[in-house]
Design a protein around this motif. Structure first.
Motif, PDB file in Angstrom:
ATOM      1  N   GLY A 100       0.807  -1.222   0.000  1.00 24.50           N
ATOM      2  CA  GLY A 100       0.000   0.000   0.000  1.00 24.50           C
ATOM      3  C   GLY A 100       0.836   1.266   0.000  1.00 24.50           C
ATOM      4  N   LYS A 101       0.125   2.351   0.110  1.00 22.15           N
ATOM      5  CA  LYS A 101       0.774   3.660   0.028  1.00 22.15           C
ATOM      6  C   LYS A 101       1.378   4.063   1.361  1.00 22.15           C
ATOM      7  CE  LYS A 101      -3.461   5.947   1.042  1.00 22.15           C
ATOM      8  NZ  LYS A 101      -4.561   6.608   0.987  1.00 22.15           N
ATOM      9  N   LYS A 102       2.342   4.957   1.274  1.00 26.64           N
ATOM     10  CA  LYS A 102       2.876   5.679   2.439  1.00 26.64           C
ATOM     11  C   LYS A 102       2.536   7.138   2.177  1.00 26.64           C
ATOM     12  CE  LYS A 102       6.963   3.043   3.972  1.00 26.64           C
ATOM     13  NZ  LYS A 102       8.422   3.130   4.048  1.00 26.64           N
ATOM     14  N   ILE A 103       3.539   7.993   2.272  1.00 25.16           N
ATOM     15  CA  ILE A 103       3.349   9.397   1.888  1.00 25.16           C
ATOM     16  C   ILE A 103       3.100   9.465   0.386  1.00 25.16           C
ATOM     17  CG2 ILE A 103       4.476  11.654   1.689  1.00 25.16           C
ATOM     18  CD1 ILE A 103       5.991  10.922   4.272  1.00 25.16           C
ATOM     19  N   GLY A 104       3.799   8.595  -0.360  1.00 20.63           N
ATOM     20  CA  GLY A 104       3.631   8.493  -1.803  1.00 20.63           C
ATOM     21  C   GLY A 104       3.018   7.146  -2.157  1.00 20.63           C
ATOM     22  N   PRO A 105       2.591   6.977  -3.410  1.00 19.83           N
ATOM     23  CA  PRO A 105       1.994   5.700  -3.820  1.00 19.83           C
ATOM     24  C   PRO A 105       3.033   4.586  -3.825  1.00 19.83           C
ATOM     25  CG  PRO A 105       2.358   7.100  -5.724  1.00 19.83           C
ATOM     26  CD  PRO A 105       2.681   7.928  -4.515  1.00 19.83           C
ATOM     27  N   ASP A 106       2.567   3.327  -3.768  1.00 26.06           N
ATOM     28  CA  ASP A 106       3.537   2.235  -3.777  1.00 26.06           C
ATOM     29  C   ASP A 106       4.196   2.126  -5.150  1.00 26.06           C
ATOM     30  OD1 ASP A 106       2.213   0.350  -5.514  1.00 26.06           O
ATOM     31  OD2 ASP A 106       0.958  -0.297  -3.864  1.00 26.06           O
ATOM     32  N   LEU A 107       5.412   1.603  -5.146  1.00 21.08           N
ATOM     33  CA  LEU A 107       6.194   1.519  -6.379  1.00 21.08           C
ATOM     34  C   LEU A 107       6.192   0.115  -6.981  1.00 21.08           C
ATOM     35  CD1 LEU A 107       9.228   3.801  -5.462  1.00 21.08           C
ATOM     36  CD2 LEU A 107       7.168   4.369  -6.766  1.00 21.08           C
ATOM     37  N   TYR A 108       5.554  -0.836  -6.316  1.00 19.99           N
ATOM     38  CA  TYR A 108       5.491  -2.178  -6.872  1.00 19.99           C
ATOM     39  C   TYR A 108       4.659  -2.129  -8.156  1.00 19.99           C
ATOM     40  CZ  TYR A 108       5.069  -7.164  -7.446  1.00 19.99           C
ATOM     41  OH  TYR A 108       5.152  -8.424  -7.962  1.00 19.99           O
ATOM     42  N   GLY A 109       5.218  -2.609  -9.244  1.00 15.93           N
ATOM     43  CA  GLY A 109       4.532  -2.621 -10.526  1.00 15.93           C
ATOM     44  C   GLY A 109       4.430  -1.270 -11.206  1.00 15.93           C
ATOM     45  N   VAL A 110       5.316  -0.350 -10.848  1.00 12.96           N
ATOM     46  CA  VAL A 110       5.230   1.006 -11.401  1.00 12.96           C
ATOM     47  C   VAL A 110       5.567   1.055 -12.894  1.00 12.96           C
ATOM     48  CG1 VAL A 110       7.585   1.767 -10.809  1.00 12.96           C
ATOM     49  CG2 VAL A 110       5.747   3.438 -10.966  1.00 12.96           C
ATOM     50  N   VAL A 111       6.497   0.221 -13.360  1.00 14.01           N
ATOM     51  CA  VAL A 111       6.887   0.271 -14.774  1.00 14.01           C
ATOM     52  C   VAL A 111       5.697  -0.159 -15.637  1.00 14.01           C
ATOM     53  CG1 VAL A 111       8.434  -0.657 -16.544  1.00 14.01           C
ATOM     54  CG2 VAL A 111       9.339  -0.069 -14.295  1.00 14.01           C
ATOM     55  N   ASN A 112       5.333   0.701 -16.559  1.00 10.98           N
ATOM     56  CA  ASN A 112       4.211   0.556 -17.502  1.00 10.98           C
ATOM     57  C   ASN A 112       2.836   0.678 -16.848  1.00 10.98           C
ATOM     58  OD1 ASN A 112       5.720   0.435 -19.855  1.00 10.98           O
ATOM     59  ND2 ASN A 112       6.096  -1.745 -19.594  1.00 10.98           N
ATOM     60  N   ARG A 113       2.789   1.115 -15.594  1.00 12.08           N
ATOM     61  CA  ARG A 113       1.514   1.391 -14.938  1.00 12.08           C
ATOM     62  C   ARG A 113       1.030   2.765 -15.405  1.00 12.08           C
ATOM     63  NH1 ARG A 113       2.023   1.056  -8.749  1.00 12.08           N
ATOM     64  NH2 ARG A 113       2.878   3.142  -8.841  1.00 12.08           N
ATOM     65  N   PRO A 114      -0.264   2.952 -15.555  1.00 13.94           N
ATOM     66  CA  PRO A 114      -0.756   4.290 -15.908  1.00 13.94           C
ATOM     67  C   PRO A 114      -0.349   5.321 -14.852  1.00 13.94           C
ATOM     68  CG  PRO A 114      -2.474   2.651 -16.241  1.00 13.94           C
ATOM     69  CD  PRO A 114      -1.339   1.960 -15.515  1.00 13.94           C
ATOM     70  N   ILE A 115       0.005   6.499 -15.304  1.00 15.82           N
ATOM     71  CA  ILE A 115       0.418   7.585 -14.411  1.00 15.82           C
ATOM     72  C   ILE A 115      -0.779   8.026 -13.565  1.00 15.82           C
ATOM     73  CG2 ILE A 115       1.244   9.990 -14.341  1.00 15.82           C
ATOM     74  CD1 ILE A 115       2.820   9.372 -16.922  1.00 15.82           C
ATOM     75  N   ALA A 116      -0.517   8.309 -12.296  1.00 17.12           N
ATOM     76  CA  ALA A 116      -1.526   8.810 -11.341  1.00 17.12           C
ATOM     77  C   ALA A 116      -2.715   7.861 -11.231  1.00 17.12           C
ATOM     78  CB  ALA A 116      -1.984  10.219 -11.728  1.00 17.12           C
ATOM     79  N   SER A 117      -2.419   6.556 -11.092  1.00 15.76           N
ATOM     80  CA  SER A 117      -3.501   5.576 -11.136  1.00 15.76           C
ATOM     81  C   SER A 117      -3.642   4.692  -9.901  1.00 15.76           C
ATOM     82  CB  SER A 117      -3.309   4.664 -12.354  1.00 15.76           C
ATOM     83  OG  SER A 117      -2.125   3.885 -12.187  1.00 15.76           O
ATOM     84  N   VAL A 118      -2.832   4.887  -8.872  1.00 11.64           N
ATOM     85  CA  VAL A 118      -2.960   4.047  -7.683  1.00 11.64           C
ATOM     86  C   VAL A 118      -4.249   4.420  -6.964  1.00 11.64           C
ATOM     87  CG1 VAL A 118      -1.973   3.488  -5.419  1.00 11.64           C
ATOM     88  CG2 VAL A 118      -0.488   3.645  -7.418  1.00 11.64           C
ATOM     89  N   GLU A 119      -5.105   3.436  -6.830  1.00 10.94           N
ATOM     90  CA  GLU A 119      -6.421   3.633  -6.211  1.00 10.94           C
ATOM     91  C   GLU A 119      -6.263   4.157  -4.780  1.00 10.94           C
ATOM     92  OE1 GLU A 119     -10.338   3.826  -6.810  1.00 10.94           O
ATOM     93  OE2 GLU A 119      -8.993   2.919  -8.277  1.00 10.94           O
ATOM     94  N   GLY A 120      -7.018   5.203  -4.466  1.00  6.91           N
ATOM     95  CA  GLY A 120      -7.028   5.733  -3.114  1.00  6.91           C
ATOM     96  C   GLY A 120      -5.906   6.707  -2.797  1.00  6.91           C
ATOM     97  N   PHE A 121      -5.011   6.958  -3.758  1.00  8.20           N
ATOM     98  CA  PHE A 121      -3.951   7.927  -3.492  1.00  8.20           C
ATOM     99  C   PHE A 121      -4.375   9.274  -4.054  1.00  8.20           C
ATOM    100  CE2 PHE A 121      -0.057  10.294  -4.159  1.00  8.20           C
ATOM    101  CZ  PHE A 121       0.499  10.184  -2.899  1.00  8.20           C
ATOM    102  N   ASN A 122      -4.193  10.332  -3.283  1.00  6.00           N
ATOM    103  CA  ASN A 122      -4.582  11.683  -3.692  1.00  6.00           C
ATOM    104  C   ASN A 122      -3.407  12.364  -4.388  1.00  6.00           C
ATOM    105  OD1 ASN A 122      -6.018  14.029  -4.002  1.00  6.00           O
ATOM    106  ND2 ASN A 122      -5.632  14.749  -1.931  1.00  6.00           N
ATOM    107  N   TYR A 123      -3.350  12.263  -5.699  1.00  7.62           N
ATOM    108  CA  TYR A 123      -2.272  12.853  -6.492  1.00  7.62           C
ATOM    109  C   TYR A 123      -2.442  14.365  -6.594  1.00  7.62           C
ATOM    110  CZ  TYR A 123      -1.000   8.161  -8.020  1.00  7.62           C
ATOM    111  OH  TYR A 123      -0.596   6.862  -8.057  1.00  7.62           O
TER     112      TYR A 123
END
Length: 186
Positions: A100-123
């Motif tokens: 899950g997230k901390k101050i920032g979104p989690d980085l697991y699976g970040v490569v090729n993930r849509p930008i600003a797409s982690v559910e529940g994170f306030n970008y």
């Protein structure tokens, strides 16, 4: 007595001339303002458009050269060095699957993930404006080089990694944080 009537006549003439000059000045100001808002397409604007097109072409060439250079660095990147570099990211980001997230979104699976797409994170609005794109190797390179330039107004406090080799090492490591890592450039 003529001096008194001359003064009245002079004051009246000055008042009329002042009103006339004031009116002319007002009309001219309105015309200038009107022209500035409704200027027709001119050779000046065509020249500006051509200059913008040249700047865009140069920027695209520069981006292509940067991407090629980064791909070369990525092809010889060290995942081990990247694992050491990610420690500074872990202050604000989780790197383990499902953490899950901390101050920032989690980085697991970040490569090729849509930008600003982690559910529940306030970008930030700056990063939301990049939504629709993906965190490709090239985009991660730009982001990690200078997050504030990549997304002006981002809330991320990280100042960036200026070394292309370090960015390549870090991206190569981030790529391993996935069930199916993307193939690195050859």
């Amino acid at each position: 007595m003529s001096s008194g009537s001359d003064t009245v006549h002079s004051n009246r003439t000055n008042a009329i001339l002042g009103a006339l000059l004031g009116t002319l000045l007002f009309v001219q100001t309105v015309r200038i303002i009107d022209e500035s808002f409704s200027a027709p397409e001119s050779s000046h604007s065509e020249a500006a458009h051509k200059a913008d097109a040249k700047d865009t072409a140069k920027s695209e060439q520069s981006s292509a050269a940067e991407a090629e250079s980064f791909n070369k660095a990525l092809a010889s990147a060290s995942v081990e060095r990247g694992a050491g570099l990610v420690k500074q990211c872990q202050i604000c980001h989780n790197t383990e699957e499902g953490a899950g997230k901390k101050i920032g979104p989690d980085l697991y699976g970040v490569v090729n993930r849509p930008i600003a797409s982690v559910e529940g994170f306030n970008y930030s609005a700056a990063l939301k404006s990049k939504a629709g794109g993906k965190w490709t190797f090239a985009e991660l390179n730009k982001w990690l080089n200078d997050p504030k330039a990549y997304a002006k107004g981002t809330s991320m406090s990280f100042t960036g990694l200026k070394s292309e080799t370090k960015r390549a090492d870090l991206v190569a490591y981030l790529n391993t944080l996935s069930k199916s890592p993307a193939p690195l450039p050859k």
